[in-house]
Structures are given as C-alpha cells and as structure tokens.
Design a protein around this motif. Structure first.
Motif, mmCIF file in Angstrom:
data_model
loop_
_atom_site.group_PDB
_atom_site.id
_atom_site.type_symbol
_atom_site.label_atom_id
_atom_site.label_comp_id
_atom_site.label_asym_id
_atom_site.label_seq_id
_atom_site.Cartn_x
_atom_site.Cartn_y
_atom_site.Cartn_z
ATOM 1 N N THR A 21 0.708 -1.344 -0.302
ATOM 2 C CA THR A 21 -0.169 0.194 0.092
ATOM 3 C C THR A 21 0.995 1.646 0.140
ATOM 4 O O THR A 21 0.024 2.007 0.266
ATOM 5 C CB THR A 21 -0.898 -0.179 0.852
ATOM 6 N N TYR A 22 1.835 1.495 0.225
ATOM 7 C CA TYR A 22 2.811 2.133 0.121
ATOM 8 C C TYR A 22 3.331 3.267 -1.142
ATOM 9 O O TYR A 22 2.543 2.314 -2.579
ATOM 10 C CB TYR A 22 4.699 1.910 0.663
ATOM 11 N N HIS A 23 3.405 3.824 -1.318
ATOM 12 C CA HIS A 23 3.957 5.185 -2.713
ATOM 13 C C HIS A 23 4.181 4.506 -3.908
ATOM 14 O O HIS A 23 3.876 4.446 -5.062
ATOM 15 C CB HIS A 23 4.374 6.552 -2.688
ATOM 16 N N MET A 24 5.326 3.650 -3.608
ATOM 17 C CA MET A 24 6.416 3.265 -4.547
ATOM 18 C C MET A 24 5.564 1.977 -5.858
ATOM 19 O O MET A 24 5.339 1.062 -5.578
ATOM 20 C CB MET A 24 7.215 2.262 -3.729
ATOM 21 N N SER A 25 4.118 1.706 -5.183
ATOM 22 C CA SER A 25 3.055 1.003 -5.025
ATOM 23 C C SER A 25 1.675 1.136 -6.056
ATOM 24 O O SER A 25 1.232 0.004 -7.042
ATOM 25 C CB SER A 25 2.414 -0.418 -4.247
ATOM 26 N N CYS A 53 5.408 -8.687 -5.254
ATOM 27 C CA CYS A 53 5.661 -9.182 -6.543
ATOM 28 C C CYS A 53 4.430 -8.662 -7.417
ATOM 29 O O CYS A 53 3.431 -8.718 -8.637
ATOM 30 C CB CYS A 53 4.750 -10.602 -6.045
ATOM 31 N N ILE A 54 5.067 -7.059 -7.146
ATOM 32 C CA ILE A 54 3.477 -5.925 -8.022
ATOM 33 C C ILE A 54 3.780 -5.572 -9.512
ATOM 34 O O ILE A 54 2.780 -5.986 -10.039
ATOM 35 C CB ILE A 54 5.491 -4.620 -7.093
ATOM 36 N N CYS A 55 5.448 -5.976 -9.539
ATOM 37 C CA CYS A 55 5.293 -6.076 -11.116
ATOM 38 C C CYS A 55 4.800 -7.245 -11.811
ATOM 39 O O CYS A 55 4.299 -7.841 -12.756
ATOM 40 C CB CYS A 55 6.858 -6.231 -11.409
ATOM 41 N N PHE A 82 -2.792 -11.261 -3.075
ATOM 42 C CA PHE A 82 -3.205 -10.964 -3.651
ATOM 43 C C PHE A 82 -3.383 -11.565 -4.621
ATOM 44 O O PHE A 82 -4.099 -11.628 -5.651
ATOM 45 C CB PHE A 82 -2.328 -9.387 -3.542
ATOM 46 N N ALA A 83 -2.600 -11.985 -5.164
ATOM 47 C CA ALA A 83 -2.701 -13.183 -6.691
ATOM 48 C C ALA A 83 -3.806 -13.560 -6.645
ATOM 49 O O ALA A 83 -4.469 -13.600 -7.197
ATOM 50 C CB ALA A 83 -1.169 -14.125 -7.172
ATOM 51 N N ILE A 112 12.845 -8.786 -15.313
ATOM 52 C CA ILE A 112 12.600 -7.940 -14.578
ATOM 53 C C ILE A 112 12.891 -7.512 -13.072
ATOM 54 O O ILE A 112 13.011 -8.490 -12.599
ATOM 55 C CB ILE A 112 11.195 -7.440 -14.689
ATOM 56 N N THR A 113 13.283 -6.485 -12.794
ATOM 57 C CA THR A 113 13.711 -6.400 -11.273
ATOM 58 C C THR A 113 13.178 -4.570 -10.996
ATOM 59 O O THR A 113 13.695 -4.285 -11.932
ATOM 60 C CB THR A 113 15.237 -6.955 -10.854
ATOM 61 N N ARG A 114 12.843 -4.894 -9.297
ATOM 62 C CA ARG A 114 12.296 -3.398 -9.137
ATOM 63 C C ARG A 114 12.748 -2.866 -8.012
ATOM 64 O O ARG A 114 12.616 -3.511 -7.135
ATOM 65 C CB ARG A 114 10.867 -3.160 -9.918
ATOM 66 N N LEU A 115 13.696 -2.234 -8.205
ATOM 67 C CA LEU A 115 13.785 -1.032 -6.865
ATOM 68 C C LEU A 115 14.859 -2.054 -5.985
ATOM 69 O O LEU A 115 14.332 -3.030 -4.936
ATOM 70 C CB LEU A 115 12.834 -0.687 -5.880
#
Length: 254
Positions: A21-25, A53-55, A82-83, A112-115
């Motif tokens: 729920t943080y802004h990066m999401s 697993c946001i991406c 969430f999935a 893919i990788t993020r942050l």
C-alpha cells in the motif's frame, strides 16, 4: 551480528504487510512500467527480488507465465495473497536469492527487477545471474533508484541506510550502463521523479523514532540552506517531501 542477507530478511519481514500500500506500489508507476515492457503474450517471465510481486502480478496478464522470486517468505506470502484475490493463475512463487538463481541458462524470455539493486551487497553478481537465465534476444528490465550527484552520494546513502539497514548503495546511471554495456543493446534509459513523503517513507521500514528525528533534522537543515543531503527536500504543507529518481533501463540480450 547479522550478515547482510539476514539484515535484508529482517527488514522486509517488518515491511511486508505495509509494502503493497506504500507509494512505490501506486498503479500509475506499475502501469507505466508494464507498457514499457511491451510484452507480446508468449513470454516466460521472471521477476527477481520480487518482494510482494507488484510487477509480476501486473505483468501476468501480458505474458504466458511468470515466476516471482524473493528471499523474503513474508513478502512472497503477500504476493501470493494478492494474486489469489485477483485470480491470477499463470504465476508461481519461489524463495531464493538473486545472486544464485535456481534456473538453467537461457530459461526466460523476459527478466524484470524493481527497486532491488540498492539492497545487493555485490550488484554485479545478481546482474550476471539475470543475464545468464535470460534467452538471447530476451529483455532485461531494471528499474531502480539513481544515485545523487557525486559530492552528495555519501550522505545520500548514509541517510538511506539510517532509515533501512538493508540498504547498501545506490548506483549511478554510468554504473548501471556499464553492466549492460557488453552483452545488451540498451533500448531505454529514462529517469522519473517520484515524490516521497518523508514520514511515510520512514514509517514503512519501522525506523526507530530517534533515528526518524535525526533524519528529519537533516532534511530541515537542508531546506533551510545548510548542509545538503542529496535528497533535495521541500515542504508541501504540512509535510516534508523529496523526489526519488527512478532509472529505467531496458536491454535486449545479444
């Protein structure tokens, strides 16, 4: 004393329930990233250091299947939850380290990788692993923070580490480009400014109140024209804000 892997696991165990729920999401950033991936629907994809697993969850609708790998079981558990709630069926989850990907060479069409890179003790090793498991002609997508200008990098990283001990070092654009240089054709290099609320940023990682106070005082001094932090903080009433620089690099493996 904990080793670095243990520090990372501890940090993200504490962040797991709040992270999604943080802004990066925010979907605006995720949707933009998925558009830039330009997946065709036939890819076997891998998200490395996937966290919640946001991406991977967002990308699932655009690829044949996706595997989300992270060494934090608590973060992956949130991703699984969430999935399931979104009825995503072409996704699987794997506990593992980015430095030791448990896959054969040239297994995936898209990685893919993020942050993630600013949490790696040796960024070259996970990069080499992502390159190894990627097929020739496949895409490697890295979206991570971009370092402050050289005179301010040390204090910038110091504050990041005060806030989250799992932080190591933010890489510069030149350092990222050097990793891609020999074996990839870079198709995209973009920097996006992402506004961050200082208080929310520190609360996500459960930063101790005394450390939060110290960081806040450093930001206030920067705003007042004293010692610079590398964050370029500003006031957006009534809160202290700053902008993270997110660097997106997309390369095709030669």
């Amino acid at each position: 004393m904990m080793n670095h892997d243990e520090t990372v696991k501890k940090s993200f165990k504490e962040q797991a329930e709040k992270f999604a729920t943080y802004h990066m999401s925010k979907t605006e950033y995720t949707d933009y990233l998925i558009r830039k991936c330009d997946a065709k629907g036939s890819e076997h994809a891998l998200e490395v250091a996937a966290g919640t697993c946001i991406c991977g969850r967002a990308l699932a609708a655009y690829v044949k299947d996706i595997t989300c790998l992270d060494m934090s079981e608590e973060m992956l558990a949130q991703g699984k939850k969430f999935a399931a709630e979104s009825h995503i069926e072409n996704i699987c989850f794997k506990t593992g380290k980015a430095e030791e990907l448990p896959y054969e060479a040239e297994t995936f069409d898209l990685v893919i990788t993020r942050l993630s890179f600013h949490h790696f003790a040796d960024p070259c090793k996970p990069f080499q692993e992502m390159q190894r498991v990627l097929k020739k002609g496949g895409k490697l997508i890295v979206w991570d923070m971009e370092a402050a200008e050289e005179p301010l990098r040390k204090i910038d990283d110091k504050i990041e580490k005060m806030r989250d001990p799992s932080h190591t070092r933010i890489l510069s654009r030149a350092e990222f480009e050097a990793m891609f240089q020999n074996d990839f054709i870079l198709q995209c290099q973009e920097t996006t400014s992402v506004p961050v609320n200082l208080t929310s940023w520190m609360e996500l990682t459960g930063t101790p109140k005394a450390v939060q106070k110290e960081i806040t005082e450093l930001m206030e001094a920067d705003i007042a024209g004293d010692t610079k932090t590398g964050f370029s903080p500003y006031i957006k009433e009534p809160q202290i804000m700053f902008d993270h620089r997110w660097l997106l690099l997309i390369g095709t493996k030669k």
